[in-house]
Design an enzyme around this catalytic site. Structure first.
Site, PDB file in Angstrom:
ATOM      1  N   HIS A  28       0.832  -1.206   0.000  1.00 38.69           N
ATOM      2  CA  HIS A  28       0.000   0.000   0.000  1.00 38.69           C
ATOM      3  C   HIS A  28       0.864   1.253   0.000  1.00 38.69           C
ATOM      4  O   HIS A  28       0.561   2.222  -0.714  1.00 38.69           O
ATOM      5  CB  HIS A  28      -0.928   0.004   1.221  1.00 38.69           C
ATOM      6  CG  HIS A  28      -1.713   1.257   1.373  1.00 38.69           C
ATOM      7  ND1 HIS A  28      -2.704   1.632   0.490  1.00 38.69           N
ATOM      8  CD2 HIS A  28      -1.651   2.238   2.310  1.00 38.69           C
ATOM      9  CE1 HIS A  28      -3.215   2.792   0.880  1.00 38.69           C
ATOM     10  NE2 HIS A  28      -2.587   3.177   1.978  1.00 38.69           N
ATOM     11  N   HIS A  76       0.775   4.017  -2.835  1.00 42.53           N
ATOM     12  CA  HIS A  76       0.439   5.393  -2.452  1.00 42.53           C
ATOM     13  C   HIS A  76       1.479   6.367  -3.002  1.00 42.53           C
ATOM     14  O   HIS A  76       1.124   7.421  -3.541  1.00 42.53           O
ATOM     15  CB  HIS A  76       0.381   5.466  -0.927  1.00 42.53           C
ATOM     16  CG  HIS A  76      -0.542   6.493  -0.389  1.00 42.53           C
ATOM     17  ND1 HIS A  76      -1.880   6.536  -0.690  1.00 42.53           N
ATOM     18  CD2 HIS A  76      -0.310   7.532   0.443  1.00 42.53           C
ATOM     19  CE1 HIS A  76      -2.428   7.557  -0.054  1.00 42.53           C
ATOM     20  NE2 HIS A  76      -1.502   8.172   0.631  1.00 42.53           N
ATOM     21  N   GLN A 108       3.883   1.692  -1.188  1.00 39.90           N
ATOM     22  CA  GLN A 108       4.503   1.873  -2.500  1.00 39.90           C
ATOM     23  C   GLN A 108       3.477   2.353  -3.522  1.00 39.90           C
ATOM     24  O   GLN A 108       3.750   3.230  -4.340  1.00 39.90           O
ATOM     25  CB  GLN A 108       5.154   0.570  -2.973  1.00 39.90           C
ATOM     26  CG  GLN A 108       6.359   0.155  -2.159  1.00 39.90           C
ATOM     27  CD  GLN A 108       7.483   1.167  -2.248  1.00 39.90           C
ATOM     28  OE1 GLN A 108       7.905   1.558  -3.324  1.00 39.90           O
ATOM     29  NE2 GLN A 108       7.974   1.600  -1.106  1.00 39.90           N
TER      30      GLN A 108
END
Length: 105
Positions: A77, A81, A79
């Protein structure tokens, strides 16, 4: 997951979120014709991305040195994001430039 890795992952999420938020605010400012604010918000977004990259670089350096970490959903998540925030900031720059071009005519 150790405390250092969790800190770096949360840094990616936090700074990535800040960058995306600032980029959105830059678009909103440009839409109103406030290009000074739009430019400042883009700079703020870029500064947040630099901080996020510092967090990411720390994780990558540890990995390259053989200190492998378990990849969790939180890691993925973070990465995701970051990459979304980078793309959004790049697009926001283009949109601000388009508003600037339209405003100049």
């Amino acid at each position: 997951m150790d405390e250092k890795n969790l800190e770096a992952i949360m840094g990616l999420i936090m700074y990535g979120g800040n960058a995306k938020s600032d980029a959105m605010e830059a678009i909103a400012a440009a839409k109103k014709g406030d290009f000074e604010l739009a430019d400042q918000k883009i700079k703020d977004a870029e500064a947040s991305l630099v901080e996020a990259h510092h967090s990411q670089t720390g994780l990558l350096t540890k990995e390259a040195q053989g200190d492998h970490m378990t990849v969790t959903l939180l890691t993925v998540h973070s990465q995701d994001h970051l990459m979304t925030s980078i793309a959004f900031t790049d697009l926001a720059k283009e949109i601000v430039d388009l508003y600037r071009h339209v405003d100049a005519k």
